[in-house]
Design a protein around this motif. Structure first.
Motif, PDB file in Angstrom:
ATOM      1  N   GLU A 144      23.727  -4.926  24.741  1.00  0.00           N
ATOM      2  CA  GLU A 144      23.125  -5.177  23.442  1.00  0.00           C
ATOM      3  C   GLU A 144      21.745  -5.781  23.683  1.00  0.00           C
ATOM      4  OE1 GLU A 144      25.191  -8.085  21.136  1.00  0.00           O
ATOM      5  OE2 GLU A 144      23.983  -7.724  19.365  1.00  0.00           O
ATOM      6  N   PHE A 145      20.758  -5.310  22.956  1.00  0.00           N
ATOM      7  CA  PHE A 145      19.383  -5.790  23.069  1.00  0.00           C
ATOM      8  C   PHE A 145      19.003  -6.401  21.719  1.00  0.00           C
ATOM      9  CE2 PHE A 145      14.729  -4.263  23.156  1.00  0.00           C
ATOM     10  CZ  PHE A 145      14.286  -5.462  23.677  1.00  0.00           C
ATOM     11  N   PRO A 146      19.434  -7.654  21.466  1.00  0.00           N
ATOM     12  CA  PRO A 146      19.317  -8.198  20.115  1.00  0.00           C
ATOM     13  C   PRO A 146      17.979  -8.804  19.723  1.00  0.00           C
ATOM     14  CG  PRO A 146      20.472  -9.755  21.490  1.00  0.00           C
ATOM     15  CD  PRO A 146      20.186  -8.541  22.336  1.00  0.00           C
ATOM     16  N   GLN A 147      17.158  -9.251  20.692  1.00  0.00           N
ATOM     17  CA  GLN A 147      15.931  -9.911  20.246  1.00  0.00           C
ATOM     18  C   GLN A 147      14.813  -9.894  21.263  1.00  0.00           C
ATOM     19  OE1 GLN A 147      17.617 -13.752  19.365  1.00  0.00           O
ATOM     20  NE2 GLN A 147      16.544 -14.717  21.026  1.00  0.00           N
ATOM     21  N   VAL A 148      13.602 -10.101  20.726  1.00  0.00           N
ATOM     22  CA  VAL A 148      12.368 -10.215  21.496  1.00  0.00           C
ATOM     23  C   VAL A 148      11.734 -11.539  21.102  1.00  0.00           C
ATOM     24  CG1 VAL A 148      10.065  -9.244  21.862  1.00  0.00           C
ATOM     25  CG2 VAL A 148      11.991  -7.726  21.506  1.00  0.00           C
ATOM     26  N   GLU A 149      11.230 -12.274  22.084  1.00  0.00           N
ATOM     27  CA  GLU A 149      10.542 -13.528  21.808  1.00  0.00           C
ATOM     28  C   GLU A 149       9.112 -13.422  22.326  1.00  0.00           C
ATOM     29  OE1 GLU A 149      12.736 -16.736  23.591  1.00  0.00           O
ATOM     30  OE2 GLU A 149      14.623 -16.017  22.759  1.00  0.00           O
ATOM     31  N   VAL A 150       8.160 -13.877  21.527  1.00  0.00           N
ATOM     32  CA  VAL A 150       6.763 -13.901  21.939  1.00  0.00           C
ATOM     33  C   VAL A 150       6.254 -15.326  21.774  1.00  0.00           C
ATOM     34  CG1 VAL A 150       4.434 -13.021  21.510  1.00  0.00           C
ATOM     35  CG2 VAL A 150       6.385 -11.494  21.294  1.00  0.00           C
ATOM     36  N   ASP A 151       5.731 -15.884  22.854  1.00  0.00           N
ATOM     37  CA  ASP A 151       5.202 -17.251  22.873  1.00  0.00           C
ATOM     38  C   ASP A 151       6.225 -18.304  22.484  1.00  0.00           C
ATOM     39  OD1 ASP A 151       2.771 -17.102  24.005  1.00  0.00           O
ATOM     40  OD2 ASP A 151       1.622 -17.165  22.156  1.00  0.00           O
ATOM     41  N   ASN A 154       8.040 -17.234  18.293  1.00  0.00           N
ATOM     42  CA  ASN A 154       8.303 -16.062  17.460  1.00  0.00           C
ATOM     43  C   ASN A 154       9.507 -15.317  18.014  1.00  0.00           C
ATOM     44  OD1 ASN A 154       5.848 -16.277  15.756  1.00  0.00           O
ATOM     45  ND2 ASN A 154       4.864 -16.037  17.745  1.00  0.00           N
ATOM     46  N   VAL A 155      10.656 -15.539  17.390  1.00  0.00           N
ATOM     47  CA  VAL A 155      11.895 -14.906  17.825  1.00  0.00           C
ATOM     48  C   VAL A 155      12.245 -13.843  16.795  1.00  0.00           C
ATOM     49  CG1 VAL A 155      14.324 -15.263  18.361  1.00  0.00           C
ATOM     50  CG2 VAL A 155      12.650 -17.033  18.927  1.00  0.00           C
ATOM     51  N   TRP A 156      12.216 -12.589  17.220  1.00  0.00           N
ATOM     52  CA  TRP A 156      12.441 -11.483  16.307  1.00  0.00           C
ATOM     53  C   TRP A 156      13.733 -10.777  16.670  1.00  0.00           C
ATOM     54  CZ3 TRP A 156       6.906 -10.688  17.953  1.00  0.00           C
ATOM     55  CH2 TRP A 156       6.054 -11.481  17.176  1.00  0.00           C
ATOM     56  N   ALA A 157      14.675 -10.811  15.755  1.00  0.00           N
ATOM     57  CA  ALA A 157      15.976 -10.209  15.990  1.00  0.00           C
ATOM     58  C   ALA A 157      16.060  -8.825  15.363  1.00  0.00           C
ATOM     59  CB  ALA A 157      17.068 -11.096  15.412  1.00  0.00           C
ATOM     60  N   LYS A 158      16.684  -7.914  16.089  1.00  0.00           N
ATOM     61  CA  LYS A 158      16.881  -6.557  15.590  1.00  0.00           C
ATOM     62  C   LYS A 158      17.828  -6.609  14.390  1.00  0.00           C
ATOM     63  CE  LYS A 158      19.453  -3.728  17.947  1.00  0.00           C
ATOM     64  NZ  LYS A 158      19.933  -2.831  18.983  1.00  0.00           N
ATOM     65  N   GLY A 159      17.467  -5.906  13.334  1.00  0.00           N
ATOM     66  CA  GLY A 159      18.315  -5.827  12.153  1.00  0.00           C
ATOM     67  C   GLY A 159      18.187  -6.998  11.203  1.00  0.00           C
ATOM     68  N   SER A 160      17.366  -7.986  11.540  1.00  0.00           N
ATOM     69  CA  SER A 160      17.209  -9.166  10.684  1.00  0.00           C
ATOM     70  C   SER A 160      16.158  -8.908   9.617  1.00  0.00           C
ATOM     71  CB  SER A 160      16.788 -10.370  11.532  1.00  0.00           C
ATOM     72  OG  SER A 160      16.464 -11.458  10.701  1.00  0.00           O
ATOM     73  N   SER A 161      16.451  -9.338   8.397  1.00  0.00           N
ATOM     74  CA  SER A 161      15.475  -9.188   7.324  1.00  0.00           C
ATOM     75  C   SER A 161      14.668 -10.472   7.122  1.00  0.00           C
ATOM     76  CB  SER A 161      16.181  -8.810   6.018  1.00  0.00           C
ATOM     77  OG  SER A 161      17.084  -9.832   5.659  1.00  0.00           O
ATOM     78  N   ALA A 162      15.045 -11.539   7.809  1.00  0.00           N
ATOM     79  CA  ALA A 162      14.347 -12.817   7.674  1.00  0.00           C
ATOM     80  C   ALA A 162      12.929 -12.720   8.224  1.00  0.00           C
ATOM     81  CB  ALA A 162      15.112 -13.912   8.403  1.00  0.00           C
ATOM     82  N   ASN A 163      11.942 -13.006   7.393  1.00  0.00           N
ATOM     83  CA  ASN A 163      10.533 -13.009   7.795  1.00  0.00           C
ATOM     84  C   ASN A 163      10.111 -11.708   8.484  1.00  0.00           C
ATOM     85  OD1 ASN A 163      10.207 -15.649   6.824  1.00  0.00           O
ATOM     86  ND2 ASN A 163      10.954 -16.483   8.754  1.00  0.00           N
ATOM     87  N   ASP A 164      10.658 -10.592   8.041  1.00  0.00           N
ATOM     88  CA  ASP A 164      10.311  -9.282   8.597  1.00  0.00           C
ATOM     89  C   ASP A 164      10.554  -9.203  10.106  1.00  0.00           C
ATOM     90  OD1 ASP A 164       9.338  -8.083   6.117  1.00  0.00           O
ATOM     91  OD2 ASP A 164       7.755  -9.578   6.274  1.00  0.00           O
ATOM     92  N   ALA A 165      11.558  -9.905  10.594  1.00  0.00           N
ATOM     93  CA  ALA A 165      11.837  -9.962  12.036  1.00  0.00           C
ATOM     94  C   ALA A 165      12.127  -8.590  12.620  1.00  0.00           C
ATOM     95  CB  ALA A 165      12.998 -10.914  12.311  1.00  0.00           C
ATOM     96  N   TYR A 169      10.134  -6.964  15.660  1.00  0.00           N
ATOM     97  CA  TYR A 169      10.924  -6.600  16.839  1.00  0.00           C
ATOM     98  C   TYR A 169      10.520  -5.195  17.312  1.00  0.00           C
ATOM     99  CZ  TYR A 169      15.170  -4.961  19.265  1.00  0.00           C
ATOM    100  OH  TYR A 169      16.048  -4.418  20.162  1.00  0.00           O
ATOM    101  N   HIS A 170      10.553  -4.227  16.394  1.00  0.00           N
ATOM    102  CA  HIS A 170      10.240  -2.842  16.766  1.00  0.00           C
ATOM    103  C   HIS A 170       8.760  -2.669  17.098  1.00  0.00           C
ATOM    104  CE1 HIS A 170      14.198  -1.244  16.140  1.00  0.00           C
ATOM    105  NE2 HIS A 170      14.280  -1.870  14.981  1.00  0.00           N
ATOM    106  N   GLU A 171       7.873  -3.338  16.386  1.00  0.00           N
ATOM    107  CA  GLU A 171       6.442  -3.213  16.682  1.00  0.00           C
ATOM    108  C   GLU A 171       6.091  -3.809  18.034  1.00  0.00           C
ATOM    109  OE1 GLU A 171       3.616  -4.282  13.726  1.00  0.00           O
ATOM    110  OE2 GLU A 171       4.594  -3.104  12.170  1.00  0.00           O
ATOM    111  N   THR A 172       6.749  -4.891  18.409  1.00  0.00           N
ATOM    112  CA  THR A 172       6.497  -5.493  19.728  1.00  0.00           C
ATOM    113  C   THR A 172       6.929  -4.531  20.824  1.00  0.00           C
ATOM    114  OG1 THR A 172       6.798  -7.714  18.829  1.00  0.00           O
ATOM    115  CG2 THR A 172       6.921  -7.484  21.216  1.00  0.00           C
ATOM    116  N   ILE A 173       8.100  -3.935  20.684  1.00  0.00           N
ATOM    117  CA  ILE A 173       8.580  -2.960  21.672  1.00  0.00           C
ATOM    118  C   ILE A 173       7.626  -1.771  21.726  1.00  0.00           C
ATOM    119  CG2 ILE A 173      10.463  -1.378  22.272  1.00  0.00           C
ATOM    120  CD1 ILE A 173      11.020  -4.399  22.720  1.00  0.00           C
TER     121      ILE A 173
END
Length: 183
Positions: A144-151, A154-165, A169-173
């Protein structure tokens, strides 16, 4: 004679204590390669997880592996088991292991989810990919690849609607895969 032996042992203990202290105050960029080597040498499931994740295909980017993506975007990167992230039983080989792929000094520029005419830019950012690897009988049965963190902030979880995460997530990838050729 016993006094000399005691001094030598005390000297060894002091040197080990100093090295241990230096290791713990090092930033992740310098500590993680040491941690990766140690984990691969002492955890029989770590190498399996690291090698499998390196060869795994990035979602929505056919033919691009996580290793090639991170090498292209960051150059130096490390794969480590998260602190308290090794839930794999040594005897049965069952459980879930949390693995981090850390890279440093990456310039990330992604489109703002709310104001589409602006970009969010992170210079010399620390990028962390988080994976959950499921083992059954010592074999990998799920990734499972659930999240990307930048700095780290900024923790962006896949499938999360909170703060456009999910969007970030997809734009960072997508940004990290930018310019890669299919292998």
């Amino acid at each position: 004679m016993a006094n000399k032996i005691f001094r030598v042992i005390l000297g060894i203990i002091i040197v080990c204590g100093v090295l241990f202290g230096i290791y713990y105050i090092l930033p992740g960029r310098f500590k993680n390669p040491i941690t990766q080597a140690y984990q691969q040498a002492t955890n029989k499931y770590a190498s399996t997880a690291f090698d499998t994740l390196k060869k795994a295909e990035v979602p929505k980017h056919e033919g691009v592996t996580f290793d090639s993506m991170m090498t292209n975007a960051l150059g130096d990167h490390t794969w480590i088991i998260a602190p308290n992230g090794n839930g794999v039983d040594k005897e049965s080989g069952n459980g879930v292991m949390t693995v981090y792929c850390d890279g440093y000094e990456c310039d990330v520029s992604i489109q703002d989810a709310k104001q589409t005419d602006t970009n969010n830019t992170y210079s010399k950012a620390h990028v962390r990919l988080v994976f959950n690897v499921t083992f059954t009988g010592g074999q990998i049965t799920g990734i499972e690849f659930p999240q990307v963190e930048v700095d780290d902030t900024n923790v962006w979880a896949k499938g999360s609607s909170a703060n456009d995460a999910d969007t970030y997530y997809h734009e960072t990838i997508d940004f990290l895969c930018n310019g890669l050729q299919v292998e």
